[in-house]
Design an enzyme around this catalytic site. Structure first.
Site, mmCIF file in Angstrom:
data_model
loop_
_atom_site.group_PDB
_atom_site.id
_atom_site.type_symbol
_atom_site.label_atom_id
_atom_site.label_comp_id
_atom_site.label_asym_id
_atom_site.label_seq_id
_atom_site.Cartn_x
_atom_site.Cartn_y
_atom_site.Cartn_z
ATOM 1 N N GLY A 69 -30.103 51.788 -44.665
ATOM 2 C CA GLY A 69 -30.386 53.101 -45.232
ATOM 3 C C GLY A 69 -31.813 53.538 -45.000
ATOM 4 O O GLY A 69 -32.304 54.467 -45.667
ATOM 5 N N THR A 70 -32.487 52.908 -44.041
ATOM 6 C CA THR A 70 -33.895 53.194 -43.766
ATOM 7 C C THR A 70 -34.139 54.665 -43.458
ATOM 8 O O THR A 70 -35.044 55.293 -44.029
ATOM 9 C CB THR A 70 -34.383 52.351 -42.573
ATOM 10 N N THR A 71 -33.346 55.219 -42.557
ATOM 11 C CA THR A 71 -33.565 56.604 -42.116
ATOM 12 C C THR A 71 -33.480 57.582 -43.278
ATOM 13 O O THR A 71 -34.297 58.498 -43.413
ATOM 14 C CB THR A 71 -32.536 56.982 -41.035
ATOM 15 N N HIS A 133 -40.069 46.786 -41.180
ATOM 16 C CA HIS A 133 -38.989 45.822 -41.393
ATOM 17 C C HIS A 133 -39.563 44.427 -41.649
ATOM 18 O O HIS A 133 -38.803 43.484 -41.881
ATOM 19 C CB HIS A 133 -38.079 45.752 -40.169
ATOM 20 N N GLY A 290 -22.485 56.381 -42.814
ATOM 21 C CA GLY A 290 -23.217 56.482 -44.073
ATOM 22 C C GLY A 290 -22.343 56.265 -45.293
ATOM 23 O O GLY A 290 -22.655 56.733 -46.389
#
Length: 326
Positions: A69-71, A133, A290
């Site tokens: 879910g980084t983006t 990261h 997602g």
């Protein structure tokens, strides 16, 4: 970006050459570096990050294990911090991929792309926003010992695996390489041999620090963010010291940010349909489904049992747990 794999092949980096290495989900090797599996192309970046990064008290770092879910979190954080500077109609997120607006410390800032990273950092507008990261135990002391804020996001290990496997297979296809079968990739994942893994130690490092220093590290679960994004965006703003005012809330500013950063909105933007990150990775690869619980479409009962056992063993006694969505 210079490839450490290429340096190793040319005999230019004996220190890296001496490290244990294994094949990862991508095409390149992973090296056991500082007790985590580091992609070859990131080793020099991590080293420079550790050596040269000087944190400022207002810095914000979005940390994550890859494909958790980084983006989305980068976009939400950028929009929240910069809400006074941009309107929803003329926002940088409409024309730029979130990873372009919030640079990764080990892959972008401290790599060969930027000739003088220290000068670049000194010229950045504050508050400075970054992503990483790198595991907590390998972050530079200037970051961990400063008042800079770290927001960490993790995801159910089942969905994390599926997201990583499908993502890296797409990367492999762009390089005309055969896809990894699910079972082969799953064995790597269960053994922790994945980029910046083991995934369990990555999560636990930030989890434990968030319990000890909740004002320093905010720990989020992707599933919780999905279930109540309004609540957590407010929490993010409070954590960063820029809470939403009553007027902003009544004017729908939070809802505007959520809509701007939604999966559906970002996925359909032209920049994320045809654009590339650093002229290398297609932006569209950062957007798949997602969804929560998509893993059930890929896992057999035996794989479910095996990963469930690993999660139970690795997270035992930590108080960190995940719901089993299906």
């Amino acid at each position: 970006m210079a490839s450490t794999d290429r340096k190793v092949a040319n005999g230019e980096d004996n220190a890296v050459f001496s490290l244990r290495r294994e094949r990862g989900l991508a095409s390149s090797y992973l090296y056991l570096f500082q007790e985590f599996w580091c992609p070859g192309i990131a080793i020099e970046g991590v080293k420079s990050f550790q050596k040269c990064f000087q944190a400022k008290h207002g810095d914000v770092v979005v940390a994550s294990f890859p494909k958790t879910g980084t983006t989305w979190l980068i976009a939400l954080t950028f929009a929240t911090v910069n809400r006074q500077h941009f309107s929803a109609e003329n926002h940088p997120l409409l024309t730029s991929n979130p990873h372009t607006l919030v640079s990764c410390l080990e892959f972008k800032i401290f790599c060969d792309d930027i000739h003088d990273p220290v000068l670049h950092l000194s010229n950045m507008i504050e508050p400075r926003l970054f992503s990483t990261h790198t595991p907590f135990t390998s972050l530079p002391k200037s970051l961990t010992e400063s008042n800079a804020k770290i927001i960490y996001i993790c995801r159910n290990p089942f969905d994390t695996f599926v997201s990583a496997w499908t993502y890296f297979n797409k990367i492999r296809s762009t390089m005309s390489l055969p896809a990894l079968e699910l079972e082969e990739a799953f064995e790597m994942y269960c053994n922790g041999v994945v980029s910046f893994g083991p995934w369990w130690s990555h999560m636990l490092g930030f989890w434990k620090e968030s319990l000890v220093r909740p004002k320093k590290v905010m720990f989020l679960k992707y599933e919780d963010l999905m279930e109540n994004v309004n609540f957590h965006v407010k929490k993010i703003a409070e954590f960063l010291g820029c809470p939403f005012t009553a007027e902003e809330e009544s004017d729908g500013v939070i809802e505007s940010i959520i809509k701007l950063c939604s999966f559906e909105k970002m996925k359909d933007l032209e920049v994320n349909i045809s654009g590339k990150l650093d002229k290398i990775i297609d932006n569209k690869l950062f957007f798949r489904k997602g969804e929560i619980g998509d893993w059930i479409n890929y896992f057999s009962p035996s794989l479910i049992q095996k990963l469930s056992k690993i999660i139970e063993e690795k997270l035992d006694g930590s108080s960190l747990s995940f719901k089993m969505y299906s």
